[in-house]
Design a protein around this motif. Structure first.
Motif, short mmCIF file in Angstrom:
data_model
loop_
_atom_site.label_atom_id
_atom_site.label_comp_id
_atom_site.label_asym_id
_atom_site.label_seq_id
_atom_site.Cartn_x
_atom_site.Cartn_y
_atom_site.Cartn_z
N THR A 13 76.37 16.25 96.53
CA THR A 13 75.07 15.94 95.95
C THR A 13 74.70 14.49 96.19
O THR A 13 73.55 14.17 96.54
N GLU A 17 71.32 13.30 98.25
CA GLU A 17 70.30 12.57 97.50
C GLU A 17 70.17 11.14 98.00
O GLU A 17 69.07 10.59 98.04
N GLU A 18 71.28 10.51 98.39
CA GLU A 18 71.23 9.12 98.87
C GLU A 18 70.49 9.05 100.21
O GLU A 18 69.67 8.15 100.43
N GLU A 20 68.26 11.27 101.34
CA GLU A 20 66.86 11.59 101.10
C GLU A 20 66.12 10.43 100.44
O GLU A 20 64.97 10.14 100.78
N ARG A 21 66.79 9.73 99.52
CA ARG A 21 66.17 8.58 98.87
C ARG A 21 65.95 7.46 99.88
O ARG A 21 64.89 6.82 99.90
N GLU A 66 71.16 20.80 105.25
CA GLU A 66 70.36 19.81 104.55
C GLU A 66 70.27 18.47 105.28
O GLU A 66 69.29 17.74 105.11
N ARG A 128 69.79 25.83 94.09
CA ARG A 128 69.18 24.76 93.29
C ARG A 128 67.69 24.77 93.58
O ARG A 128 67.27 24.67 94.73
N PRO A 131 64.51 19.62 94.10
CA PRO A 131 65.04 18.80 95.21
C PRO A 131 66.26 18.01 94.77
O PRO A 131 66.30 17.53 93.62
N PRO A 132 67.24 17.86 95.66
CA PRO A 132 67.33 18.47 96.98
C PRO A 132 67.74 19.93 96.90
O PRO A 132 68.71 20.27 96.20
N SER A 193 61.64 3.28 93.61
CA SER A 193 63.05 3.27 93.26
C SER A 193 63.24 2.79 91.83
O SER A 193 62.60 1.86 91.37
#
Length: 226
Positions: A13, A17-18, A20-21, A66, A128, A131-132, A193
């Protein structure tokens, strides 16, 4: 089945997420060397999570739906990771634009794969829905929470083409009262952010650069508040 160590769900995860961020904020790929530094700083023990694999191998084997690993001019150097399917049209197209029943451009690939991938006996598939987007297969006596929803086996075709998988996905969406837009790739947006200026500064520097940085405590305190 190999003897590779199974990475924690939290680690997977974090990687998704990192990346995508990073893409949402900078609109550029994230160097795997930087990603490894961020993971270590978060407290993950990389050699345990990766099970002897390189980070690039781990992403390609465990998170291929992903994330995508690239290198400039396919040189194999300076490996970087980006969210999958950035090359597709980023605004959602109506389903009616696809009269042949194929999935619309912009549909999240991980979501579609959840309805087209085989599943082993004795396992249940969980997806899930925020997002993501991702899916996980767990033994039938286990379950997931935190925005995961189980996909009944009646919606899983094995194996399935994209058209067949999309047909099953549509049935599942209707049965659960969801809107397909929830599973579409979003248009490019600048995401604010929640991290402090100090955290963002640290993340923007390489390990060697960090060793040369020295800040007075009053400046550190100020950057932490912003």
């Amino acid at each position: 089945m190999t003897d590779q160590v199974v990475a924690s769900l939290n680690f997977k995860t974090f990687l998704v997420e990192e990346i995508e961020r990073w893409w949402a904020n900078k609109h550029e790929p994230l160097l795997l060397s930087k990603l490894g530094q961020l993971a270590a700083a978060r407290g993950f023990v990389l050699h345990q999570e990766l099970g002897g694999r390189k980070l690039s191998q781990f992403i390609q084997q465990e998170l291929a739906d992903e994330l995508e690993v690239k290198s400039p001019n396919n040189s194999g150097l300076l490996l970087r990771a980006v969210p999958k399917n950035l090359s597709v049209v980023e605004t959602a197209l109506p389903i009616d634009d696809k009269p042949d029943g194929s999935p619309p451009a912009g549909l999240n690939r991980a979501f579609l794969s959840a309805f087209g991938r085989p599943i082993a006996d004795g396992f249940e598939r969980w997806i899930r829905i925020d997002p993501p987007i991702r899916f996980r297969d767990l033994p039938s006596d286990q379950c997931l929470t935190d925005d995961y929803v189980r996909i009944d086996r009646c919606f899983l075709t094995n194996p399935a083409s994209d058209v067949e998988a999309f047909a099953q996905a549509n049935k599942w969406i209707s049965a659960n009262g969801f809107d397909i837009q929830r599973f579409m790739l979003k248009a490019k947006v600048q995401v604010r952010s929640d991290k402090s200026l100090l955290s963002q500064l640290i993340e923007s520097l390489t390990e060697s650069e960090l060793k040369r940085v020295s800040l007075p405590l009053d400046i550190v305190e100020k950057l932490m508040r912003k």
